[in-house]
Scaffold this motif. Structure first.
Motif, mmCIF file in Angstrom:
data_model
loop_
_atom_site.group_PDB
_atom_site.id
_atom_site.type_symbol
_atom_site.label_atom_id
_atom_site.label_comp_id
_atom_site.label_asym_id
_atom_site.label_seq_id
_atom_site.Cartn_x
_atom_site.Cartn_y
_atom_site.Cartn_z
ATOM 1 N N SER A 55 0.738 -1.236 -0.070
ATOM 2 C CA SER A 55 -0.053 -0.060 0.005
ATOM 3 C C SER A 55 1.008 1.243 -0.246
ATOM 4 N N VAL A 56 0.208 2.290 -0.317
ATOM 5 C CA VAL A 56 1.129 3.533 -0.302
ATOM 6 C C VAL A 56 1.575 3.833 1.151
ATOM 7 N N ALA A 57 0.819 3.599 2.179
ATOM 8 C CA ALA A 57 1.380 3.659 3.578
ATOM 9 C C ALA A 57 2.425 2.727 3.888
ATOM 10 N N GLU A 58 2.680 1.453 3.394
ATOM 11 C CA GLU A 58 3.560 0.608 3.432
ATOM 12 C C GLU A 58 4.856 1.149 2.645
ATOM 13 N N ILE A 59 4.730 1.603 1.462
ATOM 14 C CA ILE A 59 5.786 2.038 0.768
ATOM 15 C C ILE A 59 6.537 3.221 1.684
ATOM 16 N N VAL A 60 5.699 4.137 1.955
ATOM 17 C CA VAL A 60 6.185 5.232 2.681
ATOM 18 C C VAL A 60 7.040 4.787 3.921
ATOM 19 N N ALA A 61 6.297 3.807 4.827
ATOM 20 C CA ALA A 61 7.144 3.278 5.824
ATOM 21 C C ALA A 61 8.417 2.436 5.635
ATOM 22 N N GLU A 62 8.516 1.899 4.456
ATOM 23 C CA GLU A 62 9.877 1.268 4.111
ATOM 24 C C GLU A 62 10.836 2.183 3.693
ATOM 25 N N LEU A 63 10.419 3.176 2.843
ATOM 26 C CA LEU A 63 11.163 4.250 2.440
ATOM 27 C C LEU A 63 11.815 5.226 3.848
ATOM 28 N N GLU A 64 10.816 5.351 4.810
ATOM 29 C CA GLU A 64 11.516 6.087 6.022
ATOM 30 C C GLU A 64 12.274 5.184 6.708
ATOM 31 N N ALA A 65 12.092 3.845 6.686
ATOM 32 C CA ALA A 65 12.953 3.154 7.252
ATOM 33 C C ALA A 65 14.243 2.788 6.671
ATOM 34 N N ALA A 66 14.395 2.759 5.445
ATOM 35 C CA ALA A 66 15.412 2.515 4.656
ATOM 36 C C ALA A 66 16.458 3.838 4.570
ATOM 37 N N PHE A 67 15.715 4.886 4.764
ATOM 38 C CA PHE A 67 16.789 6.333 4.500
ATOM 39 C C PHE A 67 16.700 7.058 5.868
ATOM 40 N N GLN A 68 16.384 6.391 7.055
ATOM 41 C CA GLN A 68 16.187 6.959 8.214
ATOM 42 C C GLN A 68 15.637 8.500 8.290
ATOM 43 N N ALA A 69 14.374 8.464 7.386
ATOM 44 C CA ALA A 69 13.710 9.797 7.229
ATOM 45 C C ALA A 69 12.252 9.736 7.832
ATOM 46 N N SER A 70 11.815 10.807 7.831
ATOM 47 C CA SER A 70 10.404 11.047 8.275
ATOM 48 C C SER A 70 9.462 11.854 7.586
ATOM 49 N N SER A 71 8.335 11.948 7.833
ATOM 50 C CA SER A 71 7.370 12.899 6.802
ATOM 51 C C SER A 71 7.544 12.702 5.516
#
Length: 94
Positions: A55-71
């Motif tokens: 889902s879009v939410a899962e994609i965002v969560a994966e990217l935030e985790a992979a790149f130590q980013a938020s928002s």
């Protein structure tokens, strides 16, 4: 769709495109019958996750985790709207 994708929406690469890593370009690309789109790193990272299962939410969560980013939600959603307008992606039922 052409509006803000729902967090539960599942994007996938459009059927006319093939997403792959292109060593000669040192970048992810979208291949289509008339040519090729060279993607920047952010676009490649997002589209790599557009497999119709996340889902879009899962994609965002994966990217935030992979790149130590938020928002990243707004940026990912904006890119997905652009990708949809260009027919790079379509949506599977949630």
């Amino acid at each position: 769709m052409h509006s803000t994708p729902a967090p539960s929406s599942h994007p996938r690469i459009g059927r006319l495109f093939r997403f792959q890593w292109e060593p000669a370009q040192q970048a992810h690309v979208l291949l289509y019958p008339e040519g090729m789109v060279k993607l920047n790193r952010s676009a490649g990272e997002i589209l790599a996750r557009c497999d119709g299962t996340r889902s879009v939410a899962e994609i965002v969560a994966e990217l935030e985790a992979a790149f130590q980013a938020s928002s990243l939600t707004a940026d990912v959603e904006a890119f997905l709207r652009l990708a949809e307008e260009r027919s790079w992606i379509d949506w599977t039922p949630a």
